[in-house]
Design a protein around this motif. Structure first.
Motif, PDB file in Angstrom:
ATOM      1  N   LEU A 199      50.894  40.699  47.815  1.00  0.00           N
ATOM      2  CA  LEU A 199      51.869  39.612  47.749  1.00  0.00           C
ATOM      3  C   LEU A 199      51.205  38.313  47.295  1.00  0.00           C
ATOM      4  O   LEU A 199      51.737  37.599  46.437  1.00  0.00           O
ATOM      5  N   VAL A 200      50.030  38.022  47.833  1.00  0.00           N
ATOM      6  CA  VAL A 200      49.282  36.836  47.394  1.00  0.00           C
ATOM      7  C   VAL A 200      48.976  36.943  45.896  1.00  0.00           C
ATOM      8  O   VAL A 200      49.141  35.976  45.148  1.00  0.00           O
ATOM      9  N   GLY A 201      48.555  38.127  45.454  1.00  0.00           N
ATOM     10  CA  GLY A 201      48.260  38.326  44.038  1.00  0.00           C
ATOM     11  C   GLY A 201      49.480  38.150  43.159  1.00  0.00           C
ATOM     12  O   GLY A 201      49.401  37.558  42.079  1.00  0.00           O
ATOM     13  N   PHE A 202      50.620  38.636  43.622  1.00  0.00           N
ATOM     14  CA  PHE A 202      51.859  38.484  42.873  1.00  0.00           C
ATOM     15  C   PHE A 202      52.215  37.005  42.724  1.00  0.00           C
ATOM     16  O   PHE A 202      52.563  36.544  41.635  1.00  0.00           O
ATOM     17  N   ARG A 224      52.345  34.678  39.247  1.00  0.00           N
ATOM     18  CA  ARG A 224      53.540  33.899  38.892  1.00  0.00           C
ATOM     19  C   ARG A 224      53.181  32.431  38.676  1.00  0.00           C
ATOM     20  O   ARG A 224      53.598  31.822  37.704  1.00  0.00           O
ATOM     21  N   VAL A 225      52.414  31.870  39.607  1.00  0.00           N
ATOM     22  CA  VAL A 225      52.035  30.455  39.523  1.00  0.00           C
ATOM     23  C   VAL A 225      51.156  30.213  38.297  1.00  0.00           C
ATOM     24  O   VAL A 225      51.297  29.204  37.607  1.00  0.00           O
ATOM     25  N   ALA A 226      50.254  31.153  38.015  1.00  0.00           N
ATOM     26  CA  ALA A 226      49.344  31.000  36.882  1.00  0.00           C
ATOM     27  C   ALA A 226      50.010  31.355  35.554  1.00  0.00           C
ATOM     28  O   ALA A 226      49.396  31.200  34.497  1.00  0.00           O
ATOM     29  N   GLY A 227      51.242  31.848  35.613  1.00  0.00           N
ATOM     30  CA  GLY A 227      51.939  32.229  34.381  1.00  0.00           C
ATOM     31  C   GLY A 227      51.379  33.486  33.750  1.00  0.00           C
ATOM     32  O   GLY A 227      51.441  33.667  32.536  1.00  0.00           O
ATOM     33  N   PHE A 239      30.024  38.480  47.906  1.00  0.00           N
ATOM     34  CA  PHE A 239      30.282  39.567  46.965  1.00  0.00           C
ATOM     35  C   PHE A 239      31.320  39.224  45.902  1.00  0.00           C
ATOM     36  O   PHE A 239      31.126  39.496  44.728  1.00  0.00           O
ATOM     37  N   VAL A 240      32.420  38.645  46.306  1.00  0.00           N
ATOM     38  CA  VAL A 240      33.521  38.419  45.379  1.00  0.00           C
ATOM     39  C   VAL A 240      33.193  37.306  44.384  1.00  0.00           C
ATOM     40  O   VAL A 240      33.390  37.464  43.177  1.00  0.00           O
ATOM     41  N   VAL A 241      32.710  36.179  44.880  1.00  0.00           N
ATOM     42  CA  VAL A 241      32.414  35.054  43.988  1.00  0.00           C
ATOM     43  C   VAL A 241      31.366  35.422  42.931  1.00  0.00           C
ATOM     44  O   VAL A 241      31.610  35.210  41.732  1.00  0.00           O
ATOM     45  N   PRO A 242      30.225  35.982  43.311  1.00  0.00           N
ATOM     46  CA  PRO A 242      29.239  36.296  42.265  1.00  0.00           C
ATOM     47  C   PRO A 242      29.756  37.276  41.210  1.00  0.00           C
ATOM     48  O   PRO A 242      29.547  37.058  40.016  1.00  0.00           O
ATOM     49  N   THR A 243      30.453  38.331  41.637  1.00  0.00           N
ATOM     50  CA  THR A 243      30.934  39.300  40.648  1.00  0.00           C
ATOM     51  C   THR A 243      32.031  38.705  39.772  1.00  0.00           C
ATOM     52  O   THR A 243      32.071  38.963  38.569  1.00  0.00           O
ATOM     53  N   THR A 244      32.886  37.895  40.354  1.00  0.00           N
ATOM     54  CA  THR A 244      33.949  37.260  39.569  1.00  0.00           C
ATOM     55  C   THR A 244      33.361  36.284  38.560  1.00  0.00           C
ATOM     56  O   THR A 244      33.745  36.285  37.384  1.00  0.00           O
ATOM     57  N   VAL A 245      32.430  35.456  38.993  1.00  0.00           N
ATOM     58  CA  VAL A 245      31.821  34.465  38.093  1.00  0.00           C
ATOM     59  C   VAL A 245      31.082  35.152  36.949  1.00  0.00           C
ATOM     60  O   VAL A 245      31.243  34.779  35.781  1.00  0.00           O
ATOM     61  N   VAL A 246      30.299  36.167  37.258  1.00  0.00           N
ATOM     62  CA  VAL A 246      29.540  36.853  36.207  1.00  0.00           C
ATOM     63  C   VAL A 246      30.479  37.553  35.227  1.00  0.00           C
ATOM     64  O   VAL A 246      30.334  37.417  34.009  1.00  0.00           O
ATOM     65  N   THR A 247      31.456  38.269  35.748  1.00  0.00           N
ATOM     66  CA  THR A 247      32.376  39.004  34.885  1.00  0.00           C
ATOM     67  C   THR A 247      33.200  38.061  34.014  1.00  0.00           C
ATOM     68  O   THR A 247      33.310  38.264  32.797  1.00  0.00           O
ATOM     69  N   GLN A 248      33.750  37.036  34.630  1.00  0.00           N
ATOM     70  CA  GLN A 248      34.582  36.107  33.868  1.00  0.00           C
ATOM     71  C   GLN A 248      33.746  35.284  32.878  1.00  0.00           C
ATOM     72  O   GLN A 248      34.216  34.956  31.786  1.00  0.00           O
ATOM     73  N   ARG A 292      37.210  30.080  30.823  1.00  0.00           N
ATOM     74  CA  ARG A 292      36.962  28.677  31.121  1.00  0.00           C
ATOM     75  C   ARG A 292      36.628  28.511  32.600  1.00  0.00           C
ATOM     76  O   ARG A 292      37.053  29.306  33.443  1.00  0.00           O
ATOM     77  N   THR A 293      35.899  27.466  32.901  1.00  0.00           N
ATOM     78  CA  THR A 293      35.481  27.194  34.274  1.00  0.00           C
ATOM     79  C   THR A 293      36.672  27.090  35.219  1.00  0.00           C
ATOM     80  O   THR A 293      36.642  27.612  36.338  1.00  0.00           O
ATOM     81  N   GLY A 294      37.729  26.434  34.784  1.00  0.00           N
ATOM     82  CA  GLY A 294      38.918  26.290  35.620  1.00  0.00           C
ATOM     83  C   GLY A 294      39.557  27.633  35.944  1.00  0.00           C
ATOM     84  O   GLY A 294      40.014  27.865  37.063  1.00  0.00           O
ATOM     85  N   ALA A 295      39.597  28.524  34.959  1.00  0.00           N
ATOM     86  CA  ALA A 295      40.172  29.851  35.170  1.00  0.00           C
ATOM     87  C   ALA A 295      39.308  30.656  36.139  1.00  0.00           C
ATOM     88  O   ALA A 295      39.835  31.378  36.995  1.00  0.00           O
ATOM     89  N   ILE A 296      38.006  30.511  36.028  1.00  0.00           N
ATOM     90  CA  ILE A 296      37.096  31.208  36.949  1.00  0.00           C
ATOM     91  C   ILE A 296      37.290  30.691  38.366  1.00  0.00           C
ATOM     92  O   ILE A 296      37.393  31.469  39.316  1.00  0.00           O
ATOM     93  N   ALA A 297      37.373  29.376  38.503  1.00  0.00           N
ATOM     94  CA  ALA A 297      37.571  28.782  39.832  1.00  0.00           C
ATOM     95  C   ALA A 297      38.902  29.224  40.435  1.00  0.00           C
ATOM     96  O   ALA A 297      38.982  29.542  41.627  1.00  0.00           O
ATOM     97  N   LEU A 298      39.947  29.254  39.622  1.00  0.00           N
ATOM     98  CA  LEU A 298      41.263  29.682  40.110  1.00  0.00           C
ATOM     99  C   LEU A 298      41.234  31.145  40.545  1.00  0.00           C
ATOM    100  O   LEU A 298      41.822  31.510  41.567  1.00  0.00           O
TER     101      LEU A 298
END
Length: 128
Positions: free
Chosen positions: A20-23, A27-30, A81-90, A96-102
């Protein structure tokens, strides 16, 4: 891994809360899932995150404040775990930095919500 079976209702509830959070995030991110397999991948990922978090909460020290441990465990797993893998992958995808942070923020909210659901429902430790 028997704790997953014993706590399947709580883990499933946390999984659905994470979805639900992901949904809402999409939606918010378009954004939208463009392939049917993405929804299945999200379901499996949310379930696994909830299962790992449930295990961490079961193992949390008994003397600690349970709500602090629930949120703290989610944050520690997220930042470890989540932040490092997300930052490296993205970053490899040249996001963009903003998209990674979001994206990182989205997963933090997912994990905290899952921890709150798991703690609210309660978890049963596996038999000794």
């Amino acid at each position: 891994m028997i704790y997953i079976v014993i706590n399947s209702a709580a883990i499933l509830a946390a999984t659905l809360a994470g979805l639900l959070v992901g949904f809402v995030y999409l939606r918010v991110a378009g954004l939208a899932w463009r392939r049917p397999g993405t929804a299945l991948a999200a379901l499996i990922a949310e379930f696994w995150l909830a299962a790992i978090l449930a295990g961490a909460l079961i193992l949390a020290p008994a003397k600690a404040d349970p709500w602090t441990m629930a949120i703290g465990s989610a944050v520690v797993i997220w930042i470890g775990f989540v932040v490092p893998t997300t930052v490296v992958t993205q970053s490899a995808r040249q996001a963009r930095t903003g998209a990674i942070a979001l994206d990182c923020l989205h997963w933090l909210v997912v994990m905290v919500v899952q921890a709150l659901v798991l703690k609210s429902i309660g978890l049963i430790p596996p038999p000794a």
